[in-house]
Scaffold this motif. Structure first.
Motif, PDB file in Angstrom:
ATOM      1  N   ASN A 170       0.826  -1.207   0.000  1.00 16.94           N
ATOM      2  CA  ASN A 170       0.000   0.000   0.000  1.00 16.94           C
ATOM      3  C   ASN A 170       0.858   1.254   0.000  1.00 16.94           C
ATOM      4  N   GLY A 171       1.974   1.204   0.714  1.00 16.87           N
ATOM      5  CA  GLY A 171       2.854   2.376   0.746  1.00 16.87           C
ATOM      6  C   GLY A 171       3.357   2.736  -0.633  1.00 16.87           C
ATOM      7  N   VAL A 172       3.686   1.721  -1.447  1.00 20.81           N
ATOM      8  CA  VAL A 172       4.159   1.983  -2.802  1.00 20.81           C
ATOM      9  C   VAL A 172       3.022   2.434  -3.703  1.00 20.81           C
ATOM     10  N   VAL A 173       1.969   1.628  -3.773  1.00 26.59           N
ATOM     11  CA  VAL A 173       0.892   1.883  -4.742  1.00 26.59           C
ATOM     12  C   VAL A 173       0.112   3.141  -4.379  1.00 26.59           C
ATOM     13  N   VAL A 179      10.028  -6.815   1.280  1.00 27.99           N
ATOM     14  CA  VAL A 179      10.559  -6.737  -0.084  1.00 27.99           C
ATOM     15  C   VAL A 179       9.536  -7.276  -1.084  1.00 27.99           C
ATOM     16  N   GLY A 180       8.862  -8.371  -0.730  1.00 27.66           N
ATOM     17  CA  GLY A 180       7.822  -8.908  -1.602  1.00 27.66           C
ATOM     18  C   GLY A 180       6.684  -7.916  -1.815  1.00 27.66           C
ATOM     19  N   GLY A 181       6.306  -7.203  -0.754  1.00 25.29           N
ATOM     20  CA  GLY A 181       5.266  -6.184  -0.891  1.00 25.29           C
ATOM     21  C   GLY A 181       5.702  -5.047  -1.788  1.00 25.29           C
ATOM     22  N   PHE A 182       6.955  -4.609  -1.640  1.00 25.84           N
ATOM     23  CA  PHE A 182       7.487  -3.563  -2.511  1.00 25.84           C
ATOM     24  C   PHE A 182       7.467  -4.003  -3.976  1.00 25.84           C
TER      25      PHE A 182
END
Length: 277
Positions: free
Chosen positions: A188-191, A239-242
């Motif tokens: 969520n932080g990235v998107v 890292v996977g979430g990023f």
């Protein structure tokens, strides 16, 4: 003196940007990856959407494609290890290291960062942003933001069910009820925040957009770090979430960036000649 019926000379700066013309080439590159998203006047959609020059556009496409492939490959490598329940060296190093530098002040900072990607904060912002974009008739930006954020939530929930990785069990952290991989807060932080920055770039231009993207990226990195610091996720979960967030954002960005060309094809169709009676 010129005759009264002489046609006035056209100002070169006022020429219409016809697709493929010199005026069209390189027009309005400052409006960023999504293109210009100014509110339409009188409800009319522009027939021709200005795009960057061919060289710039090609570099962006190639760079985005390489970034997408690299993100997917790295995500696949980590996901394969998670599925086989392998122990990653960085997982066993990152959590003790961050816990070793813990302090009351850092606890407050990290808690604030992780809250920035929680549903309590994101849900009201989503409603406000989409509502504001719709009211200002920036429907493309509203649709982009909706697809990006909703898709990220669906991908995160689906991947958690597929991999079923248990949460870290630490004495100082609460074990959350759902699965660990990937980190939804990191995704969520990235998107979420990078999408907001890209929309700001498209509306206000490069001077606002570039600092906004940098700030959003730093915030996303801080959110991911907070998840490890607080003991909610492993390093590879973050890292996977990023990587999942970057890959999804690149896909949505490419889809919406290609849309103006589709509009141009629709408006550029030659009309059938009609014979006069």
């Amino acid at each position: 003196m010129p005759p009264d019926d002489a046609a006035p000379e056209k100002d070169p700066g006022q020429q219409s940007a016809v697709a493929g013309s010199r005026v069209d080439a390189g027009a309005k590159t400052e409006h960023g990856p999504l293109g210009k998203m100014a509110a339409p006047r009188d409800g009319a959609r522009p027939k021709v959407v200005a795009r960057p020059a061919a060289g710039v556009a090609s570099a962006v496409v190639v760079g985005g494609f390489i970034g997408l492939i690299a993100s997917l490959l790295a995500l696949g490598f980590i996901a394969d290890g998670v599925r086989d329940q392998e122990v990653f060296v960085l997982d066993t190093w990152a959590t003790p290291f961050l816990h070793g530098i813990a302090s009351p002040l850092l606890d407050t900072v990290m808690t604030g960062l992780t809250t920035m990607a929680s549903l309590v904060v994101l849900a009201p912002i989503v409603v406000i942003v989409i509502g504001g974009l719709v009211l200002t008739r920036r429907y493309g930006a509203a649709l982009f933001f909706t697809v990006a954020t909703a898709g990220a939530a669906i991908i995160d929930a689906t991947m958690k069910v597929i991999f079923e990785r248990p949460r870290p069990k630490l004495d100082y952290a609460t074990v959350l009820p759902d699965y660990s991989f990937p980190s939804g807060h990191s995704m969520n932080g990235v998107v979420f925040y990078v999408s907001l920055a890209l929309i700001a770039w498209s509306i206000f231009g490069r001077r606002v957009g570039v600092p906004a993207v940098v700030a959003a990226s730093i915030l996303a990195l801080g959110i991911g770090t907070s998840r490890i610091y607080l003991g909610y996720h492993y390093f590879t979960d973050v890292v996977g979430g990023f990587l999942a967030g970057i890959a999804w954002l690149l896909i949505v960005l490419a889809a919406f960036r290609a849309r103006p060309r589709f509009w141009e094809w629709q408006t550029a169709r030659p009309r059938k000649a009609t014979r006069s009676p």
